[in-house]
Design an enzyme around this catalytic site. Structure first.
Site, PDB file in Angstrom:
ATOM      1  N   HIS A  41       0.832  -1.210   0.000  1.00 33.23           N
ATOM      2  CA  HIS A  41       0.000   0.000   0.000  1.00 33.23           C
ATOM      3  C   HIS A  41       0.863   1.256   0.000  1.00 33.23           C
ATOM      4  O   HIS A  41       1.299   1.702   1.061  1.00 33.23           O
ATOM      5  CB  HIS A  41      -0.903   0.006   1.231  1.00 33.23           C
ATOM      6  CG  HIS A  41      -1.813  -1.179   1.310  1.00 33.23           C
ATOM      7  ND1 HIS A  41      -1.365  -2.437   1.645  1.00 33.23           N
ATOM      8  CD2 HIS A  41      -3.145  -1.303   1.104  1.00 33.23           C
ATOM      9  CE1 HIS A  41      -2.379  -3.286   1.629  1.00 33.23           C
ATOM     10  NE2 HIS A  41      -3.470  -2.625   1.305  1.00 33.23           N
ATOM     11  N   PRO A  97      -5.652  -5.454  11.183  1.00 29.13           N
ATOM     12  CA  PRO A  97      -7.098  -5.397  11.401  1.00 29.13           C
ATOM     13  C   PRO A  97      -7.448  -3.995  11.914  1.00 29.13           C
ATOM     14  O   PRO A  97      -7.011  -3.601  13.008  1.00 29.13           O
ATOM     15  CB  PRO A  97      -7.336  -6.465  12.475  1.00 29.13           C
ATOM     16  CG  PRO A  97      -6.124  -7.352  12.415  1.00 29.13           C
ATOM     17  CD  PRO A  97      -4.993  -6.448  12.042  1.00 29.13           C
ATOM     18  N   HIS A 102      -4.148   3.219  -3.254  1.00 27.50           N
ATOM     19  CA  HIS A 102      -4.252   2.625  -1.916  1.00 27.50           C
ATOM     20  C   HIS A 102      -3.500   1.301  -1.793  1.00 27.50           C
ATOM     21  O   HIS A 102      -2.588   1.183  -0.986  1.00 27.50           O
ATOM     22  CB  HIS A 102      -5.732   2.433  -1.547  1.00 27.50           C
ATOM     23  CG  HIS A 102      -5.946   1.503  -0.403  1.00 27.50           C
ATOM     24  ND1 HIS A 102      -5.963   1.928   0.894  1.00 27.50           N
ATOM     25  CD2 HIS A 102      -6.103   0.147  -0.367  1.00 27.50           C
ATOM     26  CE1 HIS A 102      -6.124   0.878   1.684  1.00 27.50           C
ATOM     27  NE2 HIS A 102      -6.220  -0.202   0.942  1.00 27.50           N
ATOM     28  N   GLU A 136     -16.727  -4.948  25.403  1.00 30.35           N
ATOM     29  CA  GLU A 136     -15.856  -6.127  25.472  1.00 30.35           C
ATOM     30  C   GLU A 136     -14.673  -6.011  24.518  1.00 30.35           C
ATOM     31  O   GLU A 136     -13.535  -6.347  24.858  1.00 30.35           O
ATOM     32  CB  GLU A 136     -16.649  -7.405  25.154  1.00 30.35           C
ATOM     33  CG  GLU A 136     -17.748  -7.745  26.148  1.00 30.35           C
ATOM     34  CD  GLU A 136     -19.054  -6.993  25.893  1.00 30.35           C
ATOM     35  OE1 GLU A 136     -19.143  -6.241  24.894  1.00 30.35           O
ATOM     36  OE2 GLU A 136     -19.993  -7.155  26.695  1.00 30.35           O
ATOM     37  N   HIS A 174     -27.263 -16.609  26.238  1.00 31.78           N
ATOM     38  CA  HIS A 174     -26.138 -16.400  27.145  1.00 31.78           C
ATOM     39  C   HIS A 174     -25.327 -17.679  27.396  1.00 31.78           C
ATOM     40  O   HIS A 174     -24.324 -17.639  28.085  1.00 31.78           O
ATOM     41  CB  HIS A 174     -26.650 -15.855  28.485  1.00 31.78           C
ATOM     42  CG  HIS A 174     -27.005 -14.402  28.428  1.00 31.78           C
ATOM     43  ND1 HIS A 174     -27.802 -13.877  27.438  1.00 31.78           N
ATOM     44  CD2 HIS A 174     -26.645 -13.366  29.220  1.00 31.78           C
ATOM     45  CE1 HIS A 174     -27.935 -12.577  27.634  1.00 31.78           C
ATOM     46  NE2 HIS A 174     -27.234 -12.233  28.704  1.00 31.78           N
TER      47      HIS A 174
HETATM   48  C1  LIG Z   1     -11.030  -4.959  10.253  1.00 28.43           C
HETATM   49  C2  LIG Z   1     -10.552  -4.770   8.852  1.00 28.43           C
HETATM   50  N1  LIG Z   1     -11.430  -4.833   7.831  1.00 28.43           N
HETATM   51  C3  LIG Z   1     -11.005  -4.713   6.572  1.00 28.43           C
HETATM   52  C4  LIG Z   1      -9.684  -4.523   6.284  1.00 28.43           C
HETATM   53  C5  LIG Z   1      -9.193  -4.452   4.850  1.00 28.43           C
HETATM   54  N2  LIG Z   1      -8.750  -3.067   4.574  1.00 28.43           N
HETATM   55  C6  LIG Z   1      -7.471  -2.719   4.526  1.00 28.43           C
HETATM   56  S1  LIG Z   1      -7.274  -1.082   4.311  1.00 28.43           S
HETATM   57  C7  LIG Z   1      -8.919  -0.836   4.236  1.00 28.43           C
HETATM   58  C8  LIG Z   1      -9.557   0.504   4.089  1.00 28.43           C
HETATM   59  C9  LIG Z   1      -8.643   1.502   3.629  1.00 28.43           C
HETATM   60  O1  LIG Z   1      -9.154   2.771   3.810  1.00 28.43           O
HETATM   61  P1  LIG Z   1      -8.499   3.744   4.832  1.00 28.43           P
HETATM   62  O2  LIG Z   1      -8.592   3.171   6.175  1.00 28.43           O
HETATM   63  O3  LIG Z   1      -9.126   5.055   4.623  1.00 28.43           O
HETATM   64  O4  LIG Z   1      -6.988   3.779   4.438  1.00 28.43           O
HETATM   65  P2  LIG Z   1      -6.329   4.571   3.202  1.00 28.43           P
HETATM   66  O5  LIG Z   1      -7.046   4.096   1.977  1.00 28.43           O
HETATM   67  O6  LIG Z   1      -6.540   6.002   3.457  1.00 28.43           O
HETATM   68  O7  LIG Z   1      -4.911   4.150   3.238  1.00 28.43           O
HETATM   69  C10 LIG Z   1      -9.606  -2.019   4.375  1.00 28.43           C
HETATM   70  C11 LIG Z   1     -11.087  -2.143   4.335  1.00 28.43           C
HETATM   71  C12 LIG Z   1      -8.787  -4.455   7.371  1.00 28.43           C
HETATM   72  N3  LIG Z   1      -7.485  -4.284   7.195  1.00 28.43           N
HETATM   73  N4  LIG Z   1      -9.251  -4.551   8.637  1.00 28.43           N
END
Ligand SMILES: Cc1ncc(C[n+]2csc(CCOP(=O)(O)OP(=O)(O)O)c2C)c(N)n1
Length: 660
Positions: free
Chosen positions: A27, A117, A258, A407, A469
């Site tokens: 990225h 994540p 990205h 949690e 539960h």
């Molecule tokens: C919990 C989670 N869901 C999905 C992803 C997959 N993922 C990686 S980056 C991203 C979104 C990127 O957008 P942003 O956070 O705005 O980052 P930018 O494009 O500005 O670098 C996603 C959905 C992840 N890493 N973690």
């Protein structure tokens, strides 16, 4: 010519662009967009010493948007951390490279936590900032006084976890927390306007945060905003308006920068636009020297800090040294054994959540590093003892955190506190709500952190609250997670033993699953040895040549013992294996395992939980008593009978097995 700010930031940009291109994956957009913010932070504010990345009072820098990992690796290399060389950067995303796809926590490397994540890094940062306040209160603000800086992205802010932890951080007024929000309005699917129309200023201010907005490519504005945070009384969010893929003529401001290499053609256009005429991975000496000079500033800071440390009382120094190095007090074992003796003499029938409370009450007094808490439900999971004092906003003198009904936040924050060092976090909820915190628990395991999850109400045995539960699949789920010990103790002795193992496990987290209902005291002999550390052991046998081996955990050990007695009456020899921890049992020698599981006997497992996974012990000709459906709402004894979790069912199965 001495390098200017843009040269320093462009060094990050091109290391990132070229590494992603070479790996043909990664990225580049985020490092290109946030290079100016990161450079400002490192150049003027971040207190760190690359020669001693583990310095306890360093400022923490967390890249919550872990997909932009090349930003972090570039910074660490440029600032002079030994852990990352230019070769490592060339090996980005290759096997065994420290420059993994997403940052993977490695102690004393500069990579403070594992991120990827989204939302997790932010939650860890709240834990780090909280740990800082707790230790500061304990050891003095001249000794512990660092900041926690975070880069978080749109995705971080969209995740529910960010709401939980930012709300709690605002409530607690964690003023040393500074979040740079990479507000570039782009995520993978395109513009964030596809999915979000939050008013961020109102959102964060309503949590009790200070909010500032800057042009994320303007050094002066960024610096001024950080400076303002230094005297803040609240957690700080700096919304940085940035352009994703900054510098790329055709891909900046677009989702296309990205998550994929820019491509050779576009990269040469970026080189032209940003006037960077150097070969891939080559950082001109003057620029590298300037970065290294920035890296060296922290050496003097640490030296100054050492003078303060050395003036502290010897007892305090010893305690700090002990807790940072994850060692328990000298008298810990002795105290535990005398508690074990007391418990053995009392032989109380107790719900294991109550046993846990009794043990916690005893150890809390002598373990200043133990910081408990609960996602509400404190009175139900019995995590709060009479020696627990509550950590409150602006008053961090205490050892217990009311996480609220959060949690996921609790688990992420516990990870952060464990990462900080000097704290052993434990936190409670009901086992069924593992579902609400599992992503962070997975990362506790992945990072190998000493975090203790106290999950009570561990089966259908919780009764009347019903199937919503009653956990069914949760133990099997937990047991499938690598590097996690899952304990389900059968009585107060085993509960103490499981706590002891958890507190001594320095490279893995633990789950202690506890019953709501009262369970009998089953330990027959007093043993100074921690029998639970074997994972499973013989707790009863009718003779040395059993035809039937009954394997059970927790509240079902008593059912197995009752069955053994009934089988004896009809001349069937059997034995009972208590199995408080499958993971530890699986690590024993083949010889021991064969002896305990008694190869030549027929096996029956009994656990009020999904039978999934028990085949490995009972074999194809064995049988498992447990759950194949969700539970039911009724008094627990009725439900046990309804699901045939009784000693009579065990006897019936055993008789049938032997008649074949
Ligand atoms: C919990 C989670 N869901 C999905 C992803 C997959 N993922 C990686 S980056 C991203 C979104 C990127 O957008 P942003 O956070 O705005 O980052 P930018 O494009 O500005 O670098 C996603 C959905 C992840 N890493 N973690």
């Amino acid at each position: 010519m001495s390098p200017v700010f843009k040269d320093l930031a462009n060094a990050i940009r091109f290391l990132s662009i070229d590494a992603v291109q070479k790996a043909n994956s990664g990225h580049p957009g985020l490092p290109m967009g946030m290079a100016d913010v990161a450079t400002t932070l490192f150049k003027y504010y971040l207190r760190f010493n690359p020669k001693n990345p583990g310095w306890i009072n360093r400022d923490r820098f967390i890249l919550s948007a872990g997909h932009g990992s090349m930003l972090l690796y570039s910074l660490l290399y440029l600032a002079g951390y030994k852990s990352i060389s230019i070769e490592d950067i060339k090996n980005f995303r290759q096997k065994n490279s420290i420059c993994a796809g997403h940052p993977e926590y490695e102690k004393n490397s500069g990579i403070e936590t594992t991120t990827g994540p989204l939302g997790q890094g932010l939650s860890n940062a709240v834990g780090l900032a909280l740990a800082e306040e707790i230790l500061k209160k304990k050891y003095g603000s001249n000794l512990i006084n660092h900041k926690t800086y975070v880069i978080a992205s749109d995705g971080d802010m969209m995740e529910g976890l960010s709401h939980e932890v930012m709300s709690l951080a605002g409530h607690l007024k964690l003023k040393n927390l500074i979040v740079f929000f990479d507000n570039n309005k782009i995520s993978i699917d395109g513009s964030t306007s596809l999915a979000v129309s939050d008013n961020y200023k109102k959102r964060f201010e309503s949590y009790g945060w200070s909010f500032q907005e800057v042009n994320g490519h303007n050094e002066k504005q960024i610096s001024k905003a950080i400076k303002k945070c230094m005297s803040s009384k609240k957690p700080n969010l700096i919304s940085c308006k940035t352009i994703i893929g900054y510098g790329s003529p055709n891909k900046s401001g677009k989702a296309s920068s990205h998550g994929a290499p820019l491509g050779e053609e576009e990269i040469s256009l970026v080189r032209k636009k940003l006037k960077w005429s150097y070969e891939p991975f080559h950082i001109p000496k003057e620029i590298l020297n300037e970065w290294r000079r920035i890296g060296k500033k922290g050496i003097a800071e640490e030296e100054k800090w050492k003078l303060v440390y050395n003036k502290k009382d010897k007892k305090i120094r010893e305690e700090i040294n002990r807790i940072i190095n994850n060692k328990l007090p000298k008298e810990f074992d002795k105290n535990l054994i005398s508690l074990k003796k007391k418990i053995y003499n009392q032989k109380l029938d107790l719900a294991s959540r109550k046993s846990s409370a009794m043990i916690l009450e005893n150890i809390t007094q002598n373990l200043p590093e133990l910081i408990g808490g609960s996602a509400d439900l404190s009175g139900s999971n019995n995590t709060k003892t009479k020696y627990s004092t509550i950590i409150k906003p602006q008053n961090f003198k205490g050892n217990y955190i009311h996480y609220g009904v959060r949690e996921h936040g609790m688990a992420g924050i516990m990870n952060g506190m464990a990462l900080h060092g000097g704290i052993i976090p434990y936190g409670g909820t009901f086992l069924v709500f593992l579902d609400y915190c599992k992503p962070s628990l997975r990362l506790s395991s992945f990072m190998g952190l000493k975090v203790i999850y106290v999950f009570s109400h561990d089966s259908i045995g919780l009764g009347e609250d019903g199937p919503t539960h009653q956990p069914v699949e949760h133990l099997a789920h937990l047991r499938s997670i690598p590097n996690l010990n899952v304990f389900r103790p059968a009585d107060t002795i085993e509960t103490l033993e499981c706590w002891e193992i958890a507190l001594k496990s320095s490279t893995n987290p633990s789950v202690i699953a506890l019953s709501r209902q009262k369970i009998p005291f089953v330990s027959e002999k007093f043993n100074t040895k921690n029998m639970s550390s074997l994972g499973g052991y013989e707790i009863r046998k009718s003779n040395s040549n059993p035809e039937i081996t009954l394997i059970a955990s927790g509240s079902e050990v008593q059912i197995a013992i009752d069955a053994l007695n009934k089988l004896k009456e009809i001349n069937i020899n059997s034995k009972v294996v208590s199995m408080p921890c499958q993971e530890l049992f699986d690590k024993q020698s083949e010889e021991y395992k064969e002896k305990i599981i008694a190869k030549n006997s027929r096996k029956i497992s009994i656990e009020a939980s999904s039978i999934f996974g028990w085949e490995k012990y009972v074999g194809q000709d064995g049988s498992s008593l447990g759950m194949k459906t969700f539970g039911k709402s009724a008094p627990y004894k009725t439900i046990y009978e309804d699901f045939n979790l009784t000693s009579d069912s065990v006897v019936m199965i055993a008789k049938k097995m032997l008649s074949k």
